[in-house]
Design a protein around this motif. Structure first.
Motif, mmCIF file in Angstrom:
data_model
loop_
_atom_site.group_PDB
_atom_site.id
_atom_site.type_symbol
_atom_site.label_atom_id
_atom_site.label_comp_id
_atom_site.label_asym_id
_atom_site.label_seq_id
_atom_site.Cartn_x
_atom_site.Cartn_y
_atom_site.Cartn_z
ATOM 1 N N ARG A 50 -6.724 -5.749 -3.103
ATOM 2 C CA ARG A 50 -6.497 -5.249 -1.738
ATOM 3 C C ARG A 50 -5.298 -4.307 -1.697
ATOM 4 O O ARG A 50 -5.316 -3.296 -0.993
ATOM 5 N N ARG A 51 -4.247 -4.636 -2.441
ATOM 6 C CA ARG A 51 -3.068 -3.768 -2.468
ATOM 7 C C ARG A 51 -3.411 -2.411 -3.072
ATOM 8 O O ARG A 51 -2.992 -1.375 -2.564
ATOM 9 N N LEU A 52 -4.186 -2.412 -4.155
ATOM 10 C CA LEU A 52 -4.587 -1.138 -4.758
ATOM 11 C C LEU A 52 -5.490 -0.351 -3.814
ATOM 12 O O LEU A 52 -5.375 0.874 -3.720
ATOM 13 N N ALA A 53 -6.378 -1.048 -3.104
ATOM 14 C CA ALA A 53 -7.246 -0.368 -2.137
ATOM 15 C C ALA A 53 -6.419 0.233 -0.998
ATOM 16 O O ALA A 53 -6.694 1.349 -0.538
ATOM 17 N N LEU A 54 -5.399 -0.497 -0.554
ATOM 18 C CA LEU A 54 -4.509 0.023 0.485
ATOM 19 C C LEU A 54 -3.773 1.271 -0.016
ATOM 20 O O LEU A 54 -3.674 2.266 0.702
ATOM 21 N N LEU A 55 -3.286 1.218 -1.243
ATOM 22 C CA LEU A 55 -2.633 2.396 -1.832
ATOM 23 C C LEU A 55 -3.608 3.568 -1.915
ATOM 24 O O LEU A 55 -3.240 4.709 -1.638
ATOM 25 N N TRP A 56 -4.833 3.268 -2.337
ATOM 26 C CA TRP A 56 -5.844 4.304 -2.454
ATOM 27 C C TRP A 56 -6.117 4.941 -1.092
ATOM 28 O O TRP A 56 -6.214 6.161 -0.977
#
Length: 174
Positions: A50-56
């Motif tokens: 989820r954190r990587l998706a938020l960054l993306w």
């Protein structure tokens, strides 16, 4: 009783160790664990994703308008979209590479039989051999705590690279 013996040996090890506390591999590992950025790697997989998706998504908010502004008006809308997605993906890829490099550095220091340190500055580097017990502890930490983190990050890197390559292929096809 066991805690008292363990703390006694830890105190003896710290008093005999000439390496400054902030340059000891175990403390560097703990610092990364507690870091707001590097700590993400240790989160449960869904939370990490989820954190990587938020960054993306946040990177997409920047890369999307940049792709629109940098393309001519005759460019296909699909190419503009692929450029925006690729830009966001490249940002996340750089973040993952930074995570890997930080953990690899600490992992290398945990595995080495000696600790290279600086007493007062870059010009007076020293090397201190780790006692066997400390070396064994550091290698156990690397094997059971740090290696799974690196494995997760490597898999993430491979997935991001494959996605980037597929986007580049799609770009060429459009």
């Amino acid at each position: 009783m066991l805690e008292a013996v363990s703390s006694h040996f830890a105190t003896v090890s710290q008093t005999l160790c000439p390496v400054p506390a902030d340059q000891r591999p175990i403390n560097e590992y703990r610092d990364l664990q507690g870091s707001w950025f590097f700590g993400w790697s240790m989160w449960p997989l869904p939370r990490f994703q989820r954190r990587l998706a938020l960054l993306w998504g946040m990177a997409g908010v920047v890369s999307g308008p940049l792709a629109i502004a940098s393309m001519t008006s005759q460019a296909a809308p699909a190419k503009v979209a692929v450029a925006g997605v690729l830009g966001a993906n490249l940002f996340v890829l750089l973040v993952v590479v930074r995570l890997i490099l930080g953990w690899l550095y600490v992992g290398d220091r945990l595995q080495r039989p000696t600790v290279i340190y600086e007493e007062t500055g870059w010009y007076d580097g020293q090397e201190w051999p780790k006692p066997e017990a400390e070396l064994a502890q550091d290698r156990l930490i690397y094997t059971y705590e740090l290696r799974p983190i690196l494995q997760r990050l490597r898999v993430t890197l491979i997935i991001l690279l494959l996605f980037s390559v597929s986007l580049i292929g799609l770009w060429g096809w459009l």
